[in-house]
Enzyme design. Sequence first.
Site, mmCIF file in Angstrom:
data_model
loop_
_atom_site.group_PDB
_atom_site.id
_atom_site.type_symbol
_atom_site.label_atom_id
_atom_site.label_comp_id
_atom_site.label_asym_id
_atom_site.label_seq_id
_atom_site.Cartn_x
_atom_site.Cartn_y
_atom_site.Cartn_z
ATOM 1 N N ARG A 1 0.249 -1.244 -0.256
ATOM 2 C CA ARG A 1 0.299 -0.027 -0.677
ATOM 3 C C ARG A 1 0.990 0.897 0.440
ATOM 4 O O ARG A 1 1.701 1.081 0.413
ATOM 5 C CB ARG A 1 -0.976 -0.337 1.122
ATOM 6 C CG ARG A 1 -1.572 -1.198 1.218
ATOM 7 C CD ARG A 1 -2.566 -1.043 2.849
ATOM 8 N NE ARG A 1 -3.486 -2.000 2.297
ATOM 9 C CZ ARG A 1 -3.177 -3.385 2.958
ATOM 10 N NH1 ARG A 1 -1.823 -3.919 3.828
ATOM 11 N NH2 ARG A 1 -4.043 -3.868 3.169
ATOM 12 N N ARG B 1 -0.977 -1.935 -7.346
ATOM 13 C CA ARG B 1 -1.433 -2.917 -5.948
ATOM 14 C C ARG B 1 -2.214 -4.911 -6.545
ATOM 15 O O ARG B 1 -2.092 -5.220 -6.467
ATOM 16 C CB ARG B 1 -1.560 -2.788 -4.551
ATOM 17 C CG ARG B 1 -1.806 -3.357 -4.076
ATOM 18 C CD ARG B 1 -2.689 -3.343 -2.656
ATOM 19 N NE ARG B 1 -3.642 -3.680 -1.533
ATOM 20 C CZ ARG B 1 -2.584 -4.469 -0.316
ATOM 21 N NH1 ARG B 1 -1.426 -4.395 -0.350
ATOM 22 N NH2 ARG B 1 -2.956 -4.978 0.340
ATOM 23 N N HIS C 1 -3.645 -9.180 3.377
ATOM 24 C CA HIS C 1 -4.632 -8.795 3.603
ATOM 25 C C HIS C 1 -5.453 -10.532 4.456
ATOM 26 O O HIS C 1 -4.630 -11.459 5.206
ATOM 27 C CB HIS C 1 -5.469 -9.737 2.728
ATOM 28 C CG HIS C 1 -6.527 -8.778 1.499
ATOM 29 N ND1 HIS C 1 -6.079 -9.124 0.099
ATOM 30 C CD2 HIS C 1 -6.227 -7.326 1.667
ATOM 31 C CE1 HIS C 1 -5.788 -8.094 -0.854
ATOM 32 N NE2 HIS C 1 -6.107 -7.402 -0.176
ATOM 33 N N TYR D 1 -9.047 -10.810 -6.832
ATOM 34 C CA TYR D 1 -8.173 -10.567 -7.735
ATOM 35 C C TYR D 1 -8.351 -12.103 -8.824
ATOM 36 O O TYR D 1 -7.563 -12.379 -9.902
ATOM 37 C CB TYR D 1 -6.880 -10.461 -7.469
ATOM 38 C CG TYR D 1 -6.654 -9.819 -6.910
ATOM 39 C CD1 TYR D 1 -6.544 -7.920 -7.449
ATOM 40 C CD2 TYR D 1 -6.714 -9.164 -5.270
ATOM 41 C CE1 TYR D 1 -6.804 -6.666 -6.288
ATOM 42 C CE2 TYR D 1 -6.313 -7.904 -4.360
ATOM 43 C CZ TYR D 1 -6.562 -6.654 -4.807
ATOM 44 O OH TYR D 1 -6.776 -5.491 -4.156
ATOM 45 N N LYS E 1 -1.717 -2.602 7.770
ATOM 46 C CA LYS E 1 -2.763 -2.087 8.752
ATOM 47 C C LYS E 1 -3.154 -2.924 10.348
ATOM 48 O O LYS E 1 -2.406 -4.501 10.277
ATOM 49 C CB LYS E 1 -4.194 -2.499 7.798
ATOM 50 C CG LYS E 1 -4.359 -1.520 7.023
ATOM 51 C CD LYS E 1 -5.782 -1.659 6.467
ATOM 52 C CE LYS E 1 -6.025 -1.015 5.100
ATOM 53 N NZ LYS E 1 -7.492 -1.291 4.694
ATOM 54 N N HIS F 1 -2.384 2.356 -5.777
ATOM 55 C CA HIS F 1 -3.397 1.262 -5.833
ATOM 56 C C HIS F 1 -4.213 0.085 -6.707
ATOM 57 O O HIS F 1 -4.185 -0.730 -6.901
ATOM 58 C CB HIS F 1 -4.646 1.410 -5.356
ATOM 59 C CG HIS F 1 -5.619 0.742 -3.716
ATOM 60 N ND1 HIS F 1 -4.503 0.689 -2.483
ATOM 61 C CD2 HIS F 1 -6.628 -0.043 -4.368
ATOM 62 C CE1 HIS F 1 -5.595 0.038 -1.932
ATOM 63 N NE2 HIS F 1 -6.736 -0.945 -2.933
#
Length: 299
Positions: A148, A248, A271, A280, A172, A245
């Site tokens: 990210r 990504r 994730h 994806y 995150k 993004h």
Amino acid sequence: MENHRAVSLFVEFLQIEKNCSKLTIEHYLKDIKHFETFMKQQKINTFAAVSYGDIRVYLTKLHKEQYARATVSRKISCMRSLFKFLMREKIVERNDFTLAPLPKKEQLLPNFLYEEELKKLFTISDLTKPMGQRDQAILELFYATGIRVSECSNLSLRDIDFHIGTILVLGKGNKERFVPFGSFAQSSLQNYVNDGRKKLMKQNENAHEFLFVNYRGERLSSRGMRTILNKMIENAALTIQISPHVLRHTFATHMLNAGADLRGVQEMLGHAHLSSTQIYTHVTKDRLQTVYKNFHPRA
């Protein structure tokens, strides 16, 4: 003042108990402020006075202002979390946001670039100049790792292991993960670190470890990285849309189309849930044609 105190307590809860990142808390506060603006318009003084009818009016307002479904879902989820906390603290008696239905998610395929579209981008940076070395390293790293933009902006020199070809990423929820990178990214990073970055850091009297810096030798922000990519598109005279993004998305799509394991890509992307990675698994037309020609008996 009562609302201000309630929000302050909620922020402490997010920081201490939930261990949320600074960026996540900023997003919470933005959505709460948006609802507080609505409360002022409706002359609702406290969170405790919010009724389900008020929430329905708020949702109608969001619909009229044509907010995306994902944005509406995020705002509702934010307020649900806030009111759940306020109930625990006995500041409100009920959480009517739990009665508000979340909009169905839009099944949109993520934007990605074909390899041919990327090729020109990798040839336009002036590698004889510090800024060109930096820009090339940023582009290579985004495509090589799928990290990210906020993660890239916060990378430090000590996060790179050139010996085994990995970077340590703080994602995150302050979760750390190791992500490998390939030979092209390694070459660009070493060129930038050993030459361009040292020259740029001469403009800054305060030494620091951040990997990517601007022309003043200060940490390069997420916004700065987006600006760099836009400039590269302009210089390459391309009409494609690109952002950190999109790169990504491109990383994940190319990995999976080439046969990479879904859980491996999940780990590299950071994730928490496999469902986030499964978007994806869309297949490109080229990939479909290759599979058909290779496996259909009468192709």
